[in-house]
Design an enzyme around this catalytic site. Structure first.
Site, PDB file in Angstrom:
ATOM      1  N   LYS A 138       1.152  14.645   0.879  1.00 33.85           N
ATOM      2  CA  LYS A 138      -0.194  14.981   0.403  1.00 33.85           C
ATOM      3  C   LYS A 138      -0.359  16.481   0.154  1.00 33.85           C
ATOM      4  CE  LYS A 138      -2.206  11.034   2.970  1.00 33.85           C
ATOM      5  NZ  LYS A 138      -2.843  10.140   1.978  1.00 33.85           N
TER       6      LYS A 138
ATOM      7  N   THR B  29      -8.293   6.941  -2.126  1.00 37.57           N
ATOM      8  CA  THR B  29      -9.654   6.432  -2.287  1.00 37.57           C
ATOM      9  C   THR B  29     -10.669   7.550  -2.058  1.00 37.57           C
ATOM     10  OG1 THR B  29      -9.438   5.613  -0.027  1.00 37.57           O
ATOM     11  CG2 THR B  29      -9.279   3.992  -1.791  1.00 37.57           C
TER      12      THR B  29
ATOM     13  N   HIS C  15       0.800  -1.234   0.000  1.00 33.81           N
ATOM     14  CA  HIS C  15       0.000   0.000   0.000  1.00 33.81           C
ATOM     15  C   HIS C  15       0.823   1.269   0.000  1.00 33.81           C
ATOM     16  CE1 HIS C  15      -4.040  -1.729   0.744  1.00 33.81           C
ATOM     17  NE2 HIS C  15      -3.353  -2.692   1.322  1.00 33.81           N
TER      18      HIS C  15
ATOM     19  N   LYS D 295     -14.467   8.762  -3.836  1.00 27.36           N
ATOM     20  CA  LYS D 295     -15.699   9.137  -3.134  1.00 27.36           C
ATOM     21  C   LYS D 295     -16.188  10.511  -3.602  1.00 27.36           C
ATOM     22  CE  LYS D 295     -13.777   6.590   0.695  1.00 27.36           C
ATOM     23  NZ  LYS D 295     -12.927   6.715   1.896  1.00 27.36           N
TER      24      LYS D 295
ATOM     25  N   LYS E 195      -8.209  14.273   4.318  1.00 28.77           N
ATOM     26  CA  LYS E 195      -7.363  13.073   4.287  1.00 28.77           C
ATOM     27  C   LYS E 195      -6.384  13.208   5.433  1.00 28.77           C
ATOM     28  CE  LYS E 195      -6.091  14.176  -0.007  1.00 28.77           C
ATOM     29  NZ  LYS E 195      -6.151  12.948  -0.783  1.00 28.77           N
ATOM     30  N   ARG E 196      -5.633  12.138   5.732  1.00 30.16           N
ATOM     31  CA  ARG E 196      -4.605  12.273   6.751  1.00 30.16           C
ATOM     32  C   ARG E 196      -3.627  13.385   6.358  1.00 30.16           C
ATOM     33  NH1 ARG E 196      -4.319   8.381  11.073  1.00 30.16           N
ATOM     34  NH2 ARG E 196      -2.373   9.454  11.548  1.00 30.16           N
TER      35      ARG E 196
HETATM   36  C1  NBG Z   1      -2.527   3.834   1.876  1.00 27.24           C
HETATM   37  C2  NBG Z   1      -2.058   4.704   0.723  1.00 27.24           C
HETATM   38  C3  NBG Z   1      -3.239   5.199  -0.091  1.00 27.24           C
HETATM   39  C4  NBG Z   1      -4.108   4.020  -0.506  1.00 27.24           C
HETATM   40  C5  NBG Z   1      -4.489   3.215   0.722  1.00 27.24           C
HETATM   41  C6  NBG Z   1      -5.306   1.997   0.378  1.00 27.24           C
HETATM   42  C7  NBG Z   1      -1.243   3.096   3.812  1.00 27.24           C
HETATM   43  C8  NBG Z   1      -0.010   2.411   4.303  1.00 27.24           C
HETATM   44  N1  NBG Z   1      -1.359   3.254   2.503  1.00 27.24           N
HETATM   45  O1  NBG Z   1      -2.791   5.868  -1.238  1.00 27.24           O
HETATM   46  O2  NBG Z   1      -1.316   5.782   1.218  1.00 27.24           O
HETATM   47  O3  NBG Z   1      -5.261   4.466  -1.156  1.00 27.24           O
HETATM   48  O4  NBG Z   1      -3.333   2.777   1.398  1.00 27.24           O
HETATM   49  O5  NBG Z   1      -4.646   1.203  -0.545  1.00 27.24           O
HETATM   50  O6  NBG Z   1      -2.090   3.482   4.598  1.00 27.24           O
END
Ligand code: NBG
Length: 830
Positions: free
Chosen positions: A563, A665, A366, A669, A557-558
């Site tokens: 980002k 993601t 991920h 949305k 988002k976080r």
């Molecule tokens: C996150 C990514 C995102 C991705 C999500 C789901 C972690 C380690 N990774 O870009 O930063 O959409 O995983 O795949 O949280």
């Protein structure tokens, strides 16, 4: 056995009257209350138990079907599930929103108020945990036999409060008033070992065996939550493990008179599942975290062996019965644990066990951020899991023998691929273990998978090309459209029928309505109503009336430097500066909305939150600009708050440095709810743009190869800042203390990081971003054309349904088929 087609599903007994009776009955039998004494929370619980009863019937029928058919089962192993509130989504899945609304209304109650009582299970940090939650929704909807395994954290992701502009963290006590959705299953408790040492011995048949003598034992108790498919009879299981101290251990210490020692033992054992680590995209070598990972993995694998025994499947066929998916490296110790269980416990020979293991496991990566790739110091790993370290050494030795033969002894290559990093302090590389021990490895968007193949995991890709595939992420339209956006849902269903909820490609039918001005007006009116609703909610929180006519420009988002929320706020400051300088005429009013949590130890991310709030405080007070430019920070962004935000957005900010966001993601949305995206060629943005059309997407910025080239050629951020007047003046305002009451030190660490390194190329991309935002404003002036683009976006988000993603995993990786539930197993079927 006759499988009933999903469409035939209806809940015949569930009219408003039946629900009302069941509801009052629960209020009495579970809460022990009568209406005059009941609180809103009591009513919420009574309703939750009423709904759970319906799901339990499906659950029992599902379990019976899977057991009798010995169905091949997907076991999803994830340290995080960011579920969000359950009641609302269960009502959607069961298709009983309206009768329930009527039932509670007839009792003088309001469904929205009851829904608001539920503390959301925030057992995840961000994208990865939320993806797992979307996946289990799709797996149940697609009738795929699934066991989703994870950790029942007592405290989920912290609650964020903003105090004087700073993020503060409060513990998330989501279990205080009980959790009506779970059922404990103490009868399936397992033992998990930690520490100690290993011994060699010869067994009865003369074989050399290894015995692990642990230093401590912890019990894992499963808590099951039903996962209801959308309007079908499938209710799969989410099984979360809670750590408990085994009683026998307490007694041993107690008898020696060490009461505090005994209690302490209990406390430390139970600590394992106390709290979710709040780091997103960052791995830290914390012992407790390794214990968490091993704990839930061992519990889950032991549970699978129990199921094999119940269904009389021989352990040699483990990989035929179960497809285990590793959600990132967090559960990757499963590879060593399955080997241990097969070899040490079930006395299988190594080669056979290895064959079973790698055929069972599949790994999803991920992130490619180096700081997020998990590595455990060998010393720590060996202390907590001595037997697993031996097994990993053995796997590594055999693997590296292979590498040497293939590469004629190229020792540099061997060192690169080794499961152990020996460049300094020695580390176990979990991503390498995951690759070697899996038959399938995947990334989560096209670009991300390419980067895995060519950079991060290139050595493994060269060895095993056939193992790699891309599985672009998706999100569930049940939660993110039906539940979150009832107005849009009504319009979509009226226009297209209700098939789109299961087959999101049907949204393409909206293309036929693009030229219909009445339809466009209705579409725009829905967006407007959603914006008003959000504005009203923000009013309550921050006493700041928002203008629903302004462009709602949203980044939620976080918080992370990659980002680039700081690029966004720099642009806001630049706009403000232009307004104040009188160079802006005909300005398109905007409301900038931010939300998201920062890891508690991530200083720069927290400073960016402070900066956004500080800018907001100044701008929102300025009578000269406040009608035109607003900045809001929504505290505690979580799933529930997301429901209100995505449907109210005009513009979705997806502005990460190209090559850094694995998929994203949130981008999906927003688009489903008719927001337009301003974004870089990163993660799934690329595919989103391909789907919705370049003319309906605001693209800017360096590409991933351009970023790399700039880095390689010596990037000097200060030069880029000097070269752009807007950027320079924005930076100057911060530096001068304009947003910090004259304090010129406060934001210095952030400025210095950008000037000295700017690791995420904020300065390099700023001008392109600003220019693109100018195009956004121009486009928003033509509101009717904007609405067209909005419709065109939603119409082409079919690819981003997690149903498509899950079908693809089923086909490419798991090789599982749907197993419709046999309704004759429903214990209360009339
Ligand atoms: C996150 C990514 C995102 C991705 C999500 C789901 C972690 C380690 N990774 O870009 O930063 O959409 O995983 O795949 O949280």
């Amino acid at each position: 056995m006759v499988a009933v087609p999903a469409e035939a599903h209806a809940e015949p007994a569930l009219d408003a009257d039946a629900i009302k009776r069941a509801f009052l009955d629960k209020l009495f039998s579970i809460q022990g209350k009568f209406p005059e004494l009941a609180t809103q929370h009591d009513y919420y619980l009574a309703l939750a138990y009423t709904v759970r009863d319906v799901m339990l019937r499906h659950w029992v029928a599902t379990a019976a079907t899977y057991t009798r058919q010995r169905a091949r089962t997907v076991c999803y192993l994830s340290a995080e599930y960011l579920l969000g509130p359950q009641l609302g989504s269960n009502l959607v899945s069961l298709g009983i929103q309206e009768p329930v609304r009527d039932a509670v209304r007839s009792l003088g109650l309001d469904l929205e108020t009851l829904l608001a009582q539920e503390p959301e299970p925030g057992l995840g940090n961000g994208g990865l945990g939320r993806l797992a939650a979307c996946f289990i929704d799709s797996l149940a909807t697609l009738e795929i036999p699934t066991l989703a395994y994870g950790i029942r954290y007592e405290f989920g992701i912290f609650q964020q409060e903003i105090v004087d502009g700073w993020q503060t963290e409060k513990t998330d006590k989501w279990l205080t008033y009980g959790n009506p959705w779970e059922l404990p299953r103490p009868e399936w408790t397992v033992d998990v070992k930690f520490g100690g040492h290993t011994e060699r011995y010869v067994d009865d048949v003369g074989r050399m065996r290894v015995r692990w003598v642990p230093g401590k034992l912890v019990n894992g108790v499963p808590y099951d939550t039903p996962v209801q498919g959308y309007r079908n009879y499938t209710a799969n299981t989410l099984r979360l493990w809670r750590a408990e101290a085994p009683e026998s251990f307490d007694f041993a210490v107690f008898n020696r008179g060490d009461y505090y020692g005994a209690v302490n033992q209990k406390v430390t054992s139970e600590n394992i599942t106390k709290v979710l680590y709040p780091n997103d995209d960052q791995a830290r070598g914390k012992e407790l975290r390794l214990e968490q990972q091993y704990f839930f993995v061992s519990c889950s694998l032991q549970d699978m062996f129990r199921i094999l025994a119940v269904q009389s499947v021989p352990v040699e066929r483990f990989h035929e019965k179960f497809a285990v998916q590793l959600n990132d490296t967090h559960p990757s110790v499963a590879i060593a644990e399955l080997m241990r269980l097969l070899v040490d416990v079930h006395a299988m020979d190594w080669d056979r066990a290895w064959d079973v293991t790698w055929r069972t496991m599949a790994y999803t990566n991920h992130t490619i951020l180096p700081e997020a790739l998990e590595c455990w110091p060998v010393e720590l790993f060996g202390r907590v899991l001595p037997r697993h370290l031996e097994i990993i050494y053995e796997i590594n030795a055999r693997f590296l023998d292979d590498v040497r033969i293939r590469n004629l002894g190229d020792e540099a290559r061997v060192a690169d691929l080794s499961l152990i990093d020996e460049r300094g302090e020695r580390y176990v590389r979990m991503a390498h273990l995951a690759c070697v021990g899996s038959h399938a490895v995947n990334g989560v968007a096209e670009l991300h998978t390419e980067l895995l193949k060519t950079k991060v995991l290139s050595g493994f890709h060269e060895l095993w090309r056939e193992r790699f595939s891309n599985q672009t992420n998706g999100v569930t339209p049940r939660r993110w459209i039906v539940l979150a956006n009832p107005r849009l849902t009504a319009l979509l269903t009226e226009t297209l029928g209700d098939g789109w909820v299961r087959d999101l490609d049907e949204l393409q039918g909206l293309d036929r309505w693009l030229d219909d001005s009445a339809f466009r007006e209705r579409w725009a009116a829905i967006k407007r109503a959603n914006k008003e609703e959000l504005a009203a909610r923000i009013d309550v929180h921050s006493d700041l009336p928002l203008a629903p006519d302004s462009l709602f420009d949203v980044q939620v988002k976080r918080f992370h430097e990659y980002k680039r929320q700081h690029m966004n706020i720099l642009h806001v400051i630049a706009l403000y500066h232009r307004l104040k300088s009188g160079v802006e005429h005909d300005f398109v009013p905007r409301t900038f909305i931010f939300g998201g949590k920062a890891a508690p130890g991530y200083r720069l991310a927290k400073l960016i939150i402070k900066l956004i709030n500080s800018v907001g405080t100044v701008l929102n007070r300025d009578p000269q600009t406040r009608e035109l430019l607003r900045v809001v920070f929504l505290p505690n962004f979580n799933v529930r708050n997301g429901h209100g935000i995505y449907p109210a957005a005009d513009l979705s900010e997806q502005i990460s440095t190209a090559g850094k966001e694995a998929s994203g993601t949130g981008n999906m949305k927003f688009a489903m709810n008719g927001a337009l995206t301003i974004g870089t060629l990163d993660g799934a943005n690329i595919e989103l743009r391909d789907e919705v059309g370049a003319e309906n997407f605001f693209l800017f910025g360096l590409t991933a190869p351009e970023v790399e080239a700039l880095r390689a050629n010596g990037y000097r951020p200060a030069d880029w800042c000097r070269a752009d007047a807007d950027l320079a003046s924005a930076v100057e305002l911060i530096r001068a203390g304009f947003f910090s009451r004259g304090d010129t030190e406060l934001f210095e660490p952030l400025l210095r990081s950008m000037f000295d390194y700017d690791p995420y190329f904020v300065f390099a991309d700023f001008a392109a971003y600003r220019d693109c935002q100018t195009q956004v404003a121009a486009a928003y002036r033509d509101r009717d054309h904007w609405t067209r683009m909005s419709i065109a976006n939603a119409a082409h988000t079919g690819k981003f349904s997690s149903d498509r993603t899950i079908r693809s995993y089923c086909r490419d990786i798991w090789r599982v088929q749907p197993v419709p539930v046999d309704r004759t197993h429903d214990p209360r079927r009339t």
